[in-house]
Design an enzyme around this catalytic site. Structure first.
Site, PDB file in Angstrom:
ATOM      1  N   LYS A  35       0.839  -1.207   0.000  1.00 52.17           N
ATOM      2  CA  LYS A  35       0.000   0.000   0.000  1.00 52.17           C
ATOM      3  C   LYS A  35       0.874   1.257   0.000  1.00 52.17           C
ATOM      4  O   LYS A  35       0.601   2.216  -0.713  1.00 52.17           O
ATOM      5  CB  LYS A  35      -0.947  -0.013   1.214  1.00 52.17           C
ATOM      6  CG  LYS A  35      -2.064  -1.037   1.048  1.00 52.17           C
ATOM      7  CD  LYS A  35      -2.840  -1.311   2.329  1.00 52.17           C
ATOM      8  CE  LYS A  35      -3.821  -2.466   2.097  1.00 52.17           C
ATOM      9  NZ  LYS A  35      -4.513  -2.910   3.294  1.00 52.17           N
TER      10      LYS A  35
ATOM     11  N   GLN B  65      -5.063  -1.725   9.474  1.00 51.94           N
ATOM     12  CA  GLN B  65      -4.814  -3.004   8.799  1.00 51.94           C
ATOM     13  C   GLN B  65      -5.434  -4.162   9.586  1.00 51.94           C
ATOM     14  O   GLN B  65      -5.213  -4.292  10.789  1.00 51.94           O
ATOM     15  CB  GLN B  65      -3.290  -3.199   8.634  1.00 51.94           C
ATOM     16  CG  GLN B  65      -2.904  -4.462   7.902  1.00 51.94           C
ATOM     17  CD  GLN B  65      -3.382  -4.493   6.445  1.00 51.94           C
ATOM     18  OE1 GLN B  65      -3.333  -3.491   5.730  1.00 51.94           O
ATOM     19  NE2 GLN B  65      -3.875  -5.640   6.006  1.00 51.94           N
TER      20      GLN B  65
ATOM     21  N   ASP C  42     -11.539   2.850   4.125  1.00 56.03           N
ATOM     22  CA  ASP C  42     -11.964   1.452   3.988  1.00 56.03           C
ATOM     23  C   ASP C  42     -13.482   1.341   3.842  1.00 56.03           C
ATOM     24  O   ASP C  42     -13.998   0.293   3.479  1.00 56.03           O
ATOM     25  CB  ASP C  42     -11.532   0.648   5.224  1.00 56.03           C
ATOM     26  CG  ASP C  42     -10.264  -0.154   4.965  1.00 56.03           C
ATOM     27  OD1 ASP C  42     -10.001  -0.448   3.785  1.00 56.03           O
ATOM     28  OD2 ASP C  42      -9.565  -0.475   5.929  1.00 56.03           O
TER      29      ASP C  42
END
Ligand code: NAP
Length: 279
Positions: free
Chosen positions: A49, A93, A116
């Site tokens: 990422k 994460q 997200d």
């Protein structure tokens, strides 16, 4: 023989478009990633990422916390990042260690920074079909893959295997909003094949190798394999790729399918978050 949808190539195209938009604007999008513990796979994903951010002109910072971090310490970091005007996106994460309350963490992230798309406000906006939602990256990536083959979902039967908050549910919502008739299946679905055989588009997000075999797919169906399973050093999906190539019209590979798309959509969401915060 099925046409393979190349997620790697498509993700590069999307990332290049985002990079171009950032280069043309005065925005300096910044993604803050929170990484708890030392799970090697999580470290690899975060590294990927960061690399993708750099290439697109998105700033990134990684906030590493020890495995035994308390809920209060994690919430304090989220609060700091929420208040930091130079941070536009916050990603925690997954998976988090069991002692941490994942839903409380998602709920604590400012919705405008929730790249997200897991905050209840973003989930609600998406379900209501209202604008302004940050949409979960993996299902949003799948929608881009369908767009890339000019597939119109209106009137089609989409069968989603898996009902998680991360993939299955938002995937089903996006397909429904696009006018598809949607069937959601899960662990307790009896006779899974009865449903999968009816799918014009079959989207599989479970995490079980070879769950879907050629006899479970309607000839000419589009099959999107979200699943990832480690077999030795190799990564495989949830579908019998070789077998399905003879039956499906379009098929996504693992690796090189949905995975790279998820990262591309994360970068895109970070730009969207920055734009929303700068009006
Ligand atoms: P998850 O939270 O573990 O959800 C798995 C889902 O599969 C659950 O809804 C479960 O049903 C269902 N399921 C389990 N066994 C089943 C069976 N035999 N038949 C039908 N459904 C079954 O996982 P997730 O986060 O959604 O991820 C799913 C897979 O996608 C994993 O392999 C993950 O690694 C992968 N993934 C890939 C990406 C990417 O970017 N490529 C991103 C996210 C996830 P219940 O709800 O009834 O338990």
């Amino acid at each position: 023989m099925a046409t393979i949808i190349d997620g790697k190539a498509l993700s590069e195209k999307i990332r290049a478009e985002v990079a171009e938009e950032i280069a043309r604007s005065a925005l300096k999008p910044h993604l803050a990633v929170v990484l708890v513990g030392d799970d090697p796979a999580s470290h690899t994903y975060v590294g990927m990422k960061e690399k993708a951010c750099r290439a697109a002109g998105v700033l990134s910072s990684v906030h590493k916390l020890n495995l035994d971090v308390t809920q209060a310490e994690l919430m304090a970091l989220i609060a700091d990042l929420n208040h930091d005007e130079f941070v536009h996106g916050i990603l925690v994460q997954l998976p988090l260690p069991r002692h941490l309350d994942q839903m409380a963490v998602f709920g604590a992230i400012r919705p405008e920074k929730d790249v997200d798309g897991f905050h209840p406000q973003n989930v609600g906006l998406l379900n209501l079909g209202l604008p302004g939602a940050l949409v979960p990256c993996t299902p949003a990536g799948v929608m881009e893959m369908l767009k890339s083959i000019s597939y119109t979902l209106k009137g089609k039967h989409v069968v989603v295997v898996g009902r998680s908050n991360v993939v299955g549910k938002p995937m089903s919502t996006l397909a429904l909003l696009a006018g598809a008739t949607v069937t959601i299946t899960h662990r307790y679905t009896e006779n899974l094949a009865v449903y999968t055989r009816q799918a014009d588009v079959l989207i599989v997000a479970v995490g079980k190798r070879d769950l879907i075999t050629a006899d479970m797919v309607k000839p000419g169906a589009v099959v999107i394999d979200v699943g990832t399973n480690k077999v030795g050093n190799k990564l495989v999906g949830d579908v019998d790729f070789a077998g399905l190539q003879e039956v499906a019209s379009h098929l996504t590979p693992v690796p090189g399918g949905v995975g790279p798309m998820t990262i591309a959509l994360l970068i895109k969401n970070t730009l969207q978050a920055a734009k929303m915060q700068h009006g």
